[in-house]
Design an enzyme around this catalytic site. Sequence first.
Site, short mmCIF file in Angstrom:
data_model
loop_
_atom_site.label_atom_id
_atom_site.label_comp_id
_atom_site.label_asym_id
_atom_site.label_seq_id
_atom_site.Cartn_x
_atom_site.Cartn_y
_atom_site.Cartn_z
N SER A 67 0.86 -1.18 0.00
CA SER A 67 0.00 0.00 0.00
C SER A 67 0.89 1.23 0.00
O SER A 67 1.82 1.32 0.82
CB SER A 67 -0.91 0.01 1.24
OG SER A 67 -1.82 1.08 1.19
N GLU A 68 0.65 2.16 -0.91
CA GLU A 68 1.61 3.25 -1.12
C GLU A 68 1.77 4.20 0.05
O GLU A 68 2.70 5.00 0.07
CB GLU A 68 1.27 4.05 -2.39
CG GLU A 68 -0.07 4.70 -2.39
CD GLU A 68 -1.08 3.93 -3.22
OE1 GLU A 68 -1.95 4.56 -3.83
OE2 GLU A 68 -1.01 2.69 -3.26
N ASN A 69 0.88 4.12 1.03
CA ASN A 69 1.07 4.96 2.21
C ASN A 69 2.07 4.35 3.20
O ASN A 69 2.32 4.93 4.26
CB ASN A 69 -0.26 5.24 2.92
CG ASN A 69 -0.96 3.98 3.37
OD1 ASN A 69 -1.11 3.03 2.60
ND2 ASN A 69 -1.42 3.95 4.60
N SER A 76 8.07 4.08 0.04
CA SER A 76 7.05 3.30 -0.67
C SER A 76 7.06 3.60 -2.16
O SER A 76 7.06 2.68 -2.99
CB SER A 76 5.67 3.60 -0.09
OG SER A 76 4.68 2.84 -0.72
#
Length: 409
Positions: free
Chosen positions: A338-340, A380
Amino acid sequence: MLAIKKQALASASRVLFRTGVLSGLATGAARAYHSKLYKSSDEAIEGVKSGNTLLIGGFGLCGIPENLLKAIARRKDIQQLTAVSNNAGTADYGLGTLLQSRQIKRMVSSYVGENKEFSRQYLGGELEVELLPQGTIAERVRSGGAGIPAFYTLTGVGTQVETGGIPIKYNKEGEVVIASEPRETKVFNGRKYLMEEGIVGDFALVKAWKGDELGNLVFKYAASNFNAPMATAGKITIAEVEEIVPVGELKPNEIHISGIHVHRILKGETYEKRIEKLTLRRSAEEESELPEAMKQRIHIIKRAAREFQDGMYVNLGIGMPVLASNYIDPSITVHLQSENGILGMGPFPTAEEVDADLVNAGKESVTVLPGGTCFSSDVSFGMIRGNRLDMTILGGMQVSSRGDLSNWM
């Protein structure tokens, strides 16, 4: 000959003497250090003034500096701010409170569509908005903190990010009065890249889980997000934490942000730690009772999940794609990113597993599987930009049979 410059301590009240707190370096020796601890958020924001650029950590409402934002909101004399933040909070919380009080002149953001007041002000000509790709914001801030004035990226090539013309400000008649400028481009190894400049703020407002009086910070789970890069890129960085611990209690190898980047630290007065989209795991029985439209969405994502292969590293976009974490074949291992700032993302939690510091890119509550890791947003997107992923599942309004994706900005 060595020239040694002695830095005067700010005030006698912030010079503390502790015995043995750094015993690994000097057992039993009294050591002096300059405490960066402030008593309150109101005291900590001293010096913030109209026209400043503020870097604000957090992702959605996860890891936002709640108390520092409230302190800014109480200072109605502070106006015309530029806020650099991935999100714009909600209409009544986080950064949204500064929009409500009309203290922000310009937002530099990415993921902002869920704040109706933000949209109203932008489309009504009351607010300037510089929209950027999320990974580009993360890297621009990281670069600013590292003293790198600019860098080249593929992201945005062939779009209005490159050519310019994205509306930054409208007038009341809906006409564009300020638009984004074209980016400089350069070809490397036969591919075109565009240049983005580093971002440095007058102040960075960040939130961590734990910290000490030297300014060393530790984040919890996905709350590292934009807090980590923002902390390095402020001319003055102010950190609020849930817990102040004695100097020496944080082991050197568990500190995420070194105190060299943090100028002021305080224990936050109160924390609500709201979850923007509390999402719980459903049983098979609960799924059978869902509306037909939701059943169709689940049917689509179950089919998408069949594309997973054992050992894959896969990024899940927001919307329908994040549902895929609930439908992985139990006989294979898939590492969901997840990019966060999560790798090894698990399914939605039960009510007992919910943690406000653990959300996905869609701001929904999630879990992390054994062996999973959490990290900052710039790290990320480095994984994504560096081609470390095997697959990405994207969501959109429409997709053609050729894979053309229709979305909205």
